[in-house]
Design a protein around this motif. Structure first.
Motif, PDB file in Angstrom:
ATOM      1  N   ALA A  59     -12.473  -0.675   3.793  1.00 14.56           N
ATOM      2  CA  ALA A  59     -11.567   0.446   3.987  1.00 14.56           C
ATOM      3  C   ALA A  59     -12.384   1.592   3.623  1.00 14.56           C
ATOM      4  N   ARG A  60     -13.431   1.666   2.843  1.00 11.39           N
ATOM      5  CA  ARG A  60     -14.312   2.522   2.540  1.00 11.39           C
ATOM      6  C   ARG A  60     -14.955   3.065   4.111  1.00 11.39           C
ATOM      7  N   ALA A  61     -15.205   2.465   4.718  1.00 16.57           N
ATOM      8  CA  ALA A  61     -15.919   2.631   6.041  1.00 16.57           C
ATOM      9  C   ALA A  61     -15.157   3.175   7.176  1.00 16.57           C
ATOM     10  N   TRP A  62     -13.722   3.199   6.938  1.00 14.79           N
ATOM     11  CA  TRP A  62     -12.773   3.582   8.098  1.00 14.79           C
ATOM     12  C   TRP A  62     -12.905   5.051   8.411  1.00 14.79           C
ATOM     13  N   PRO A  63     -12.838   5.403   9.549  1.00 11.90           N
ATOM     14  CA  PRO A  63     -12.606   6.949  10.003  1.00 11.90           C
ATOM     15  C   PRO A  63     -12.005   7.661   8.939  1.00 11.90           C
ATOM     16  N   GLY A  64     -12.508   8.596   8.292  1.00  8.56           N
ATOM     17  CA  GLY A  64     -11.827   9.726   7.563  1.00  8.56           C
ATOM     18  C   GLY A  64     -11.776   9.585   6.275  1.00  8.56           C
ATOM     19  N   VAL A  65     -12.005   8.131   5.855  1.00  9.02           N
ATOM     20  CA  VAL A  65     -11.954   7.850   4.401  1.00  9.02           C
ATOM     21  C   VAL A  65     -13.182   8.077   3.574  1.00  9.02           C
ATOM     22  N   VAL A  66     -12.939   8.913   2.540  1.00  8.79           N
ATOM     23  CA  VAL A  66     -13.815   9.166   1.584  1.00  8.79           C
ATOM     24  C   VAL A  66     -13.977   8.354   0.419  1.00  8.79           C
ATOM     25  N   ALA A  67     -12.868   7.946  -0.169  1.00  7.18           N
ATOM     26  CA  ALA A  67     -12.953   7.078  -1.360  1.00  7.18           C
ATOM     27  C   ALA A  67     -11.751   6.230  -1.310  1.00  7.18           C
ATOM     28  N   VAL A  68     -11.924   4.873  -1.776  1.00  6.22           N
ATOM     29  CA  VAL A  68     -10.911   3.981  -2.087  1.00  6.22           C
ATOM     30  C   VAL A  68     -10.964   3.370  -3.269  1.00  6.22           C
ATOM     31  N   VAL A  88      -6.195   5.965  -1.778  1.00  4.58           N
ATOM     32  CA  VAL A  88      -7.095   6.218  -0.649  1.00  4.58           C
ATOM     33  C   VAL A  88      -7.235   7.490  -0.454  1.00  4.58           C
ATOM     34  N   ALA A  89      -8.280   8.257  -0.576  1.00  2.00           N
ATOM     35  CA  ALA A  89      -8.711   9.467  -0.365  1.00  2.00           C
ATOM     36  C   ALA A  89      -9.639   9.808   0.952  1.00  2.00           C
ATOM     37  N   GLY A  90      -9.032  10.742   1.721  1.00  2.00           N
ATOM     38  CA  GLY A  90      -9.631  11.053   3.065  1.00  2.00           C
ATOM     39  C   GLY A  90      -9.614  12.636   3.611  1.00  2.00           C
ATOM     40  N   ASP A  91     -10.120  12.802   4.719  1.00  2.00           N
ATOM     41  CA  ASP A  91     -10.010  13.953   5.290  1.00  2.00           C
ATOM     42  C   ASP A  91      -8.864  14.604   5.550  1.00  2.00           C
ATOM     43  N   ILE A  92      -7.882  13.971   6.579  1.00  2.00           N
ATOM     44  CA  ILE A  92      -6.814  14.343   7.021  1.00  2.00           C
ATOM     45  C   ILE A  92      -5.589  13.495   6.923  1.00  2.00           C
ATOM     46  N   ARG A  93      -4.454  13.795   7.108  1.00  2.00           N
ATOM     47  CA  ARG A  93      -3.200  13.216   6.925  1.00  2.00           C
ATOM     48  C   ARG A  93      -3.098  12.044   7.615  1.00  2.00           C
ATOM     49  N   GLU A  94      -3.326  12.061   8.940  1.00  2.00           N
ATOM     50  CA  GLU A  94      -3.279  10.855  10.281  1.00  2.00           C
ATOM     51  C   GLU A  94      -4.376   9.811   9.426  1.00  2.00           C
ATOM     52  N   ASN A  95      -5.417   9.881   9.183  1.00  2.00           N
ATOM     53  CA  ASN A  95      -6.393   8.954   8.656  1.00  2.00           C
ATOM     54  C   ASN A  95      -6.095   8.427   7.110  1.00  2.00           C
ATOM     55  N   VAL A  96      -5.610   9.326   6.257  1.00  2.00           N
ATOM     56  CA  VAL A  96      -5.393   8.552   5.011  1.00  2.00           C
ATOM     57  C   VAL A  96      -4.150   7.729   5.018  1.00  2.00           C
ATOM     58  N   PHE A  97      -2.841   8.333   5.719  1.00  2.00           N
ATOM     59  CA  PHE A  97      -1.969   7.485   5.904  1.00  2.00           C
ATOM     60  C   PHE A  97      -1.976   6.306   6.473  1.00  2.00           C
TER      61      PHE A  97
END
Length: 118
Positions: A59-68, A88-97
């Motif tokens: 999950a940490r390697a998925w697009p937009g994900v910064v931390a898990v 899950v922390a990430g860049d934008i709503r769509e990626n994080v959801f």
């Protein structure tokens, strides 16, 4: 114990936190009924710890994900007990959801084996 608020603050304090635009948390809890409404008195939960660590790393390697980060309970659980906690922390709503939903799905299908106690 896994404290969601403490984990969120730790993620926000990371050096790459400038890329975080959203953090989502999931807390799964043993409920008192099945999906069909039958009563449940608890749950027996087994965890594949190796697969759980792999799923978090993936999950940490998925697009937009910064931390898990995450935690899964194990053993004989009662109604109201925590099953899992995932952040899950990430860049934008769509990626994080999307990442949170995908990760929780992997945990439910590939990491835990559960049986309801009726």
């Amino acid at each position: 114990m896994f404290d969601i608020n403490e984990r969120i603050e730790r993620i926000k304090a990371q050096s790459d936190a400038g890329g975080i635009g959203m953090i989502l948390a999931h807390q799964g809890i043993v409920r008192g009924t099945t999906r069909s409404g039958a009563p449940v008195h608890g749950m027996l939960l087994h965890v594949d710890r190796r697969r759980f660590a792999e799923a978090l790393a993936e999950a940490r390697a998925w697009p937009g994900v910064v931390a898990v980060d995450g935690w899964v309970n194990e053993g004989d659980l009662e109604v109201g007990d925590d099953i899992m906690k995932v952040v899950v922390a990430g860049d934008i709503r769509e990626n994080v959801f999307g990442a949170l939903q995908r990760l929780v799905g992997i945990i439910k299908k590939e990491v835990v084996t559960e049986s309801e106690v009726r």
